[in-house]
Enzyme design. Sequence first.
Site, PDB file in Angstrom:
ATOM      1  N   HIS A  69       0.840  -1.199   0.000  1.00 62.37           N
ATOM      2  CA  HIS A  69       0.000   0.000   0.000  1.00 62.37           C
ATOM      3  C   HIS A  69       0.878   1.253   0.000  1.00 62.37           C
ATOM      4  CE1 HIS A  69      -2.761   2.909   2.274  1.00 62.37           C
ATOM      5  NE2 HIS A  69      -3.106   2.902   0.999  1.00 62.37           N
ATOM      6  N   TYR A  71      10.091  12.986 -13.161  1.00 60.10           N
ATOM      7  CA  TYR A  71      11.280  12.127 -13.169  1.00 60.10           C
ATOM      8  C   TYR A  71      11.678  11.735 -11.744  1.00 60.10           C
ATOM      9  CZ  TYR A  71      12.378  13.217 -18.115  1.00 60.10           C
ATOM     10  OH  TYR A  71      12.367  13.347 -19.485  1.00 60.10           O
ATOM     11  N   ASP A 100      -5.012   3.780  -4.809  1.00 61.85           N
ATOM     12  CA  ASP A 100      -5.093   4.252  -3.423  1.00 61.85           C
ATOM     13  C   ASP A 100      -6.298   5.170  -3.239  1.00 61.85           C
ATOM     14  OD1 ASP A 100      -4.687   5.204  -0.849  1.00 61.85           O
ATOM     15  OD2 ASP A 100      -2.534   5.464  -1.130  1.00 61.85           O
TER      16      ASP A 100
END
Length: 143
Positions: A22, A113, A64
Amino acid sequence: MLREIPSILSPDLLHALRAMGHGDELAIVDANFPAQSLAQRCLRLDGVSATEALSAILTLLPLDSFDPMPALTMEVVGDAAQIPPVVVEFQAIIDRVADHPARLGALERFAFYQRARSAYAIIQTGEFRLYGNIILKKGIIQP
């Protein structure tokens, strides 16, 4: 072969999805993305578009639900308000496939990035459309 698992998901990718916990993040990136130099784990899906990869991965990966933006894309350099066609497709796939549909967020190129660098894995696709990059945060499966 296994039933009901998209055949484009490799054994290594299935292992990574299962091993993630998670809050771990997964980056699905285009063919131009510097995946090898940034990734802790770089897995390849050559010949597969980023949208195909996203659709297949979201059949297994819960998003999530505690994070208001569990999916992030890269902003267009010089025009953060522009939404590339591939990103429009990403949103449609999330709306259609995700267990927890959510609005996409966006990060500036170098922030994206940095975030991808800390992802559990980066999935390099054969996507040639510019800005075909998305980061997903893994959620939980409710009891």
